[in-house]
Design a protein around this motif. Sequence first.
Motif, short mmCIF file in Angstrom:
data_model
loop_
_atom_site.label_atom_id
_atom_site.label_comp_id
_atom_site.label_asym_id
_atom_site.label_seq_id
_atom_site.Cartn_x
_atom_site.Cartn_y
_atom_site.Cartn_z
N PHE A 1 -1.50 14.13 8.05
CA PHE A 1 -0.32 14.67 7.32
C PHE A 1 1.06 14.42 8.19
N PRO A 2 1.12 14.57 9.38
CA PRO A 2 2.30 14.17 10.04
C PRO A 2 2.58 12.79 9.81
N LEU A 3 1.63 11.89 10.18
CA LEU A 3 1.77 10.69 9.89
C LEU A 3 2.48 9.97 8.70
N SER A 4 1.95 10.73 7.66
CA SER A 4 2.36 10.32 6.10
C SER A 4 3.91 10.93 5.96
N PHE A 5 4.21 12.06 6.57
CA PHE A 5 5.52 12.49 6.53
C PHE A 5 6.52 11.60 7.49
N THR A 6 5.96 11.07 8.55
CA THR A 6 6.58 10.13 9.53
C THR A 6 7.18 8.91 8.75
N TYR A 7 6.22 8.41 7.95
CA TYR A 7 6.41 7.10 7.38
C TYR A 7 7.34 7.39 6.18
N LEU A 8 7.34 8.60 5.33
CA LEU A 8 8.55 8.97 4.29
C LEU A 8 9.90 9.10 4.97
N LEU A 9 9.66 9.78 6.09
CA LEU A 9 10.98 10.17 6.60
C LEU A 9 11.82 8.72 7.21
N ALA A 10 10.79 7.89 7.79
CA ALA A 10 11.37 6.63 8.38
C ALA A 10 12.01 5.65 7.54
N SER A 11 11.01 5.72 6.47
CA SER A 11 11.20 4.47 5.25
C SER A 11 12.18 5.32 4.03
N LYS A 12 12.50 6.52 4.27
CA LYS A 12 13.43 7.28 3.05
C LYS A 12 12.90 7.11 1.92
N LYS A 13 11.40 7.22 1.85
CA LYS A 13 10.95 7.50 0.64
C LYS A 13 10.36 8.96 0.28
N LEU A 14 11.08 9.84 0.87
CA LEU A 14 10.60 11.15 0.84
C LEU A 14 10.38 11.63 -0.59
N TYR A 15 11.16 11.38 -1.59
CA TYR A 15 11.03 11.80 -2.87
C TYR A 15 10.11 10.86 -3.77
N ASP A 16 9.79 9.98 -3.06
CA ASP A 16 8.63 8.97 -3.73
C ASP A 16 7.09 9.38 -3.19
N ILE A 17 7.01 10.59 -2.65
CA ILE A 17 5.71 10.86 -1.94
C ILE A 17 5.01 10.86 -3.09
N ASP A 18 4.91 11.26 -4.29
CA ASP A 18 4.05 11.36 -5.31
C ASP A 18 3.45 9.99 -5.24
N LEU A 19 4.33 9.01 -5.49
CA LEU A 19 3.98 7.48 -5.77
C LEU A 19 3.11 7.19 -4.43
N VAL A 20 3.44 7.36 -3.20
CA VAL A 20 2.89 7.13 -2.01
C VAL A 20 1.41 7.63 -2.09
N VAL A 21 1.35 8.91 -2.51
CA VAL A 21 0.01 9.59 -2.23
C VAL A 21 -0.87 8.89 -3.32
N ARG A 22 -0.31 8.63 -4.63
CA ARG A 22 -1.21 8.05 -5.65
C ARG A 22 -1.65 6.58 -5.27
N ARG A 23 -0.59 5.93 -4.51
CA ARG A 23 -0.92 4.67 -3.97
C ARG A 23 -2.16 4.66 -2.96
N PHE A 24 -1.93 5.53 -2.08
CA PHE A 24 -3.12 5.67 -0.99
C PHE A 24 -4.45 6.19 -1.54
N THR A 25 -4.03 7.07 -2.51
CA THR A 25 -5.51 7.48 -3.15
C THR A 25 -6.19 6.35 -4.01
N LEU A 26 -5.43 5.54 -4.34
CA LEU A 26 -6.22 4.23 -5.23
C LEU A 26 -6.89 3.46 -4.14
N THR A 27 -5.85 3.24 -2.93
CA THR A 27 -6.62 2.18 -2.17
C THR A 27 -7.65 3.00 -1.34
N SER A 28 -7.62 4.14 -1.11
CA SER A 28 -9.06 4.80 -0.67
C SER A 28 -10.13 4.77 -1.29
#
Length: 769
Positions: free
Chosen positions: A309-336
């Motif tokens: 959880f904190p790592l995912s938030f760190t990535y979103l804050l650093a890459s400024k993709k905070l409001y793309d979190i749904d896309l990031v989660v779906r992509r990571f779910t697919l890769t998993s």
Amino acid sequence: MKFGSLVKILIYLFIPIQLWFVYIMASYAYIGVDLKKTNNEWTVIRVDGKVKSGLNLGDIILKVNEEDVNQFSSVIRWKTLEQAETILASRNGVEFKIDTNNFKKISLSDTLGLSGQVFSLFVAALLCKWMPSSRSAQHLSFLFFNIGVTFMSLGASIRGDLLGKSLIGTCLMLLPIVLLHFFIIFFKEKCGLNLPYRFLRYLFAIVPLTFLVYWLWIITNATYYIYVATSMIMVPFFILGVFLNLIFLFYIFIRYRKSNKNTSILIKMIWVSLILSFTPLICFSFIPRILYGYYWVDSFYSSWAVLFFPLSFTYLLASKKLYDIDLVVRRFTLTSALSLFPSSVIVGVISLLYPEESDASRLFISFILCVVLLSLILYSLEYFTTSLERVMFPRKYRLQESLKKIAKKLGLISSFRELKDIILIDIIRTLQVFGGAIVFRYKDSEEVISEGDIDANEVERLAASDVLEHPSYTRYELVHNEEYTCYLILTRKKTNTHLGFEETQWLNLIISYLAVSLENIHLIRKLTMKLEQLAAHIPQEGVSADFAWFRKLMFELQEKERVRIANDLHDTTMQDLFFLKRRCTSLMEKYDFNPEDLAQMNGIIDYIDIINMNLRQSCFELHPFLLQEIGLIRTIEKLVELEAVAADFKIEFQSARAYFIEACDMETKRHLFRVVQELLNNAKKHSQASIIKLEISASASRLVLSYEDDGVGFDTGDTVLREIGASRTGVEYMKSRILSLNGHFELSSGKGQGMKFMAAFPMKEGRTA
């Protein structure tokens, strides 16, 4: 207390504690044996299978460190043999001695703990450095610090160190409180939600109280029982804290799901990631420990999932993709999901190759690590593919760069003829063909724009015929409507091969872009013709500053008319003067004139040369064709040379940073040249100056024209600057041109003080001259 002061205090406390824990791990090996007192004898009731201690269940411990076992502190406090150097035990009446100094000091658990500590503290430091102004990032770094201290305490805690056990229990209880505090700060900073936070002080007060209770074990004889009781409180408190965080997020979602949809989407994704992060530790380690007395999965391994959880938030804050979190989660779910099968195969192969060392816990951890590692690789594959595309796929990279370049240039096209210089040449170079052409077929006429080695007559025949295939050319239809049809015709590649799959895809995309642009240009041409008719009926006084688009159109129409007049003068009047001069010269050679008549004839020829020179200068002023051939600076120098011949003043012209000046678009160059023309014309008519200074300078974002003379000047208060379009002479004329480029100007003058003029334009890149 400010966050910076808190960080300093934690650092000052952290260093000595870290040194102490390192000393404990380096001095004592982990033994992993639990005892129980039965009939005044200490019997082994649990042996950690990962440690080869030499003890078995049921062995009786007689002495520790050559002393009575009842006097050993670890036995008294924790009912373990941790920090023991020598152990005397009895098995079936046979005594034997174990020397723990021969044990391996650093175990796998220690390695995992140290790795988790270093990783967590490293990310916490990066967050503080990268985003020092973000409060949510600071609190997220504190969450990482809390996790890092928990990992740090693992090695000392399992070795029976009092500070290690108290610190790990405190950090475990502190974690859900810090997480809740982070959520409150985060939603306030990113979503503007003012959530209650005063209750947090009471939750934080529980933590130091728990820490003090741990240290009360030193002065009491009931250390073990207090330890068991606090452990039974600590773990449920952690589970309850995580559960309350989920309820808190659910409460925010229910309250703001209608008023703030972005927040509701964000909360749903946070909720899911929070469950994924804490489920392994709670469901596979803590709950089985409470219910059954043992872990299904050792907490050393499942605790690593908390970092998700904190790592995912760190990535979103650093890459400024905070409001793309749904896309990031779906992509990571697919890769998993994609990683599950290969991970199962890898773990299965490991279990077959090393059956003796493949217990269930190790295989499970190997499976989780494989899934995480493969998921991260697949997730980052797109990023690395894009970054290395220039090296790995050079042809595809060049096509994409060319596509961006052409797409940008399409906005500069204002006529069909500009297609050749702006688009057609790039298409030919990119595809590496011999030549190409764009053909426009109207009802009664045909227009061809060609470039390179291509037969224009064959192109016209191919465009007019219904044959789609040709041995040397390929025809692509761009636009087809009732008024006209447009084709793109290309030769074969210079390698005499057909276009590849990537090139065909690229060309199809270019064709779709061109089709839209050509249709727009056609509509613009029709609209321009109608506006030209309309402009003849609109009085100048009625045009206001609101009609900026109309002003721009009028300048374009004006330039078009000037070009037409200049071409007419060059092709007709100047040619007639040339033939008239030749006729006069021929007459002078054919007939013998007396000296007086001969002088008159020479005077007539000289006068024809003067007229021709004046007409040439007029053509240049009407149509500064040199702008496109030699650039703005050389064209203005040419103008200065022509004006200096007849002017009563000296003209000094300077330019700075010619590269940026010539990089601006042709429209800006044309307007700037007209402004310079007007300044020199006004100087000739009114200034009575002895010297004029002109300067053009530019940067990557700004173009500046400066003018100064030492003439008679004028009172600016007497100059009435009417609305744009009300006049096309003098100051208003220049102002109109400057404002049409979104520029501004400054004019200062006074009677007897000369005149200073400065105009600045925003830089617009375009075709260089």
